[in-house]
Write a protein that holds these residues in place. Structure first.
Motif, PDB file in Angstrom:
ATOM      1  N   GLU A 152      -3.392  19.205  12.528  1.00 49.72           N
ATOM      2  CA  GLU A 152      -3.038  19.419  11.316  1.00 49.72           C
ATOM      3  C   GLU A 152      -2.828  18.231  10.546  1.00 49.72           C
ATOM      4  N   LEU A 153      -3.051  18.377   9.182  1.00 47.07           N
ATOM      5  CA  LEU A 153      -3.067  17.301   8.161  1.00 47.07           C
ATOM      6  C   LEU A 153      -1.494  17.311   7.865  1.00 47.07           C
ATOM      7  N   THR A 154      -0.793  16.268   8.334  1.00 50.13           N
ATOM      8  CA  THR A 154       0.590  16.300   7.672  1.00 50.13           C
ATOM      9  C   THR A 154       0.854  15.168   6.999  1.00 50.13           C
ATOM     10  N   PRO A 155       1.834  15.185   6.025  1.00 48.41           N
ATOM     11  CA  PRO A 155       2.158  13.968   5.115  1.00 48.41           C
ATOM     12  C   PRO A 155       2.000  12.570   5.614  1.00 48.41           C
ATOM     13  N   ARG A 156       2.532  12.438   6.621  1.00 47.17           N
ATOM     14  CA  ARG A 156       2.623  11.043   7.348  1.00 47.17           C
ATOM     15  C   ARG A 156       1.196  10.757   7.623  1.00 47.17           C
TER      16      ARG A 156
ATOM     17  N   ILE B  48      -0.128   3.943  -5.750  1.00 45.81           N
ATOM     18  CA  ILE B  48      -0.024   5.297  -6.170  1.00 45.81           C
ATOM     19  C   ILE B  48      -0.753   6.490  -5.752  1.00 45.81           C
ATOM     20  N   ILE B  49      -1.988   6.281  -5.321  1.00 43.25           N
ATOM     21  CA  ILE B  49      -2.704   7.486  -4.906  1.00 43.25           C
ATOM     22  C   ILE B  49      -1.961   7.751  -3.373  1.00 43.25           C
ATOM     23  N   ALA B  50      -1.716   6.800  -2.503  1.00 39.86           N
ATOM     24  CA  ALA B  50      -0.926   7.076  -1.311  1.00 39.86           C
ATOM     25  C   ALA B  50       0.271   7.810  -1.492  1.00 39.86           C
ATOM     26  N   VAL B  51       1.126   7.478  -2.365  1.00 41.84           N
ATOM     27  CA  VAL B  51       2.394   8.139  -2.703  1.00 41.84           C
ATOM     28  C   VAL B  51       2.156   9.416  -3.291  1.00 41.84           C
ATOM     29  N   SER B  52       1.144   9.790  -4.116  1.00 38.69           N
ATOM     30  CA  SER B  52       0.910  10.826  -4.722  1.00 38.69           C
ATOM     31  C   SER B  52       0.565  11.990  -3.510  1.00 38.69           C
ATOM     32  N   LEU B  53      -0.298  11.439  -2.427  1.00 35.77           N
ATOM     33  CA  LEU B  53      -0.898  12.285  -1.389  1.00 35.77           C
ATOM     34  C   LEU B  53       0.428  12.723  -0.670  1.00 35.77           C
ATOM     35  N   TYR B  54       1.376  11.826  -0.252  1.00 40.56           N
ATOM     36  CA  TYR B  54       2.540  12.045   0.566  1.00 40.56           C
ATOM     37  C   TYR B  54       3.241  13.081  -0.051  1.00 40.56           C
TER      38      TYR B  54
END
Length: 72
Positions: free
Chosen positions: A2-6, A40-46
């Motif tokens: 499962e793809l989790t936010p972390r 910015i991209i990493a925070v947006s994905l999270y």
């Protein structure tokens, strides 16, 4: 798996490796701009993959009291 936010955030942070190489082998300011974009991209994905407040409330919404609140 499962793809989790972390996990999504950690995968997005792997982009720091090319950013460092770009900053070292090119101009430093281009590396800094690229670093900001990666953050910015990493925070947006999270934030995109994090559970929302309504999902967390719906998980606990099995009791009778919360059912009356939702009808209002």
């Amino acid at each position: 798996m499962e793809l989790t936010p972390r996990l999504a955030g950690m995968v997005a942070l792997l982009a720091f490796l090319p950013v460092v190489a770009f900053g070292v082998f090119r101009t430093w300011w281009a590396g800094a701009i690229t670093l900001v974009n990666v953050v910015i991209i990493a925070v947006s994905l999270y934030l995109l993959m994090s559970p929302t407040e309504s999902e967390a409330h719906a998980a606990h919404g099995d009791d009778v009291e919360s059912a009356g609140d939702e009808a209002l």
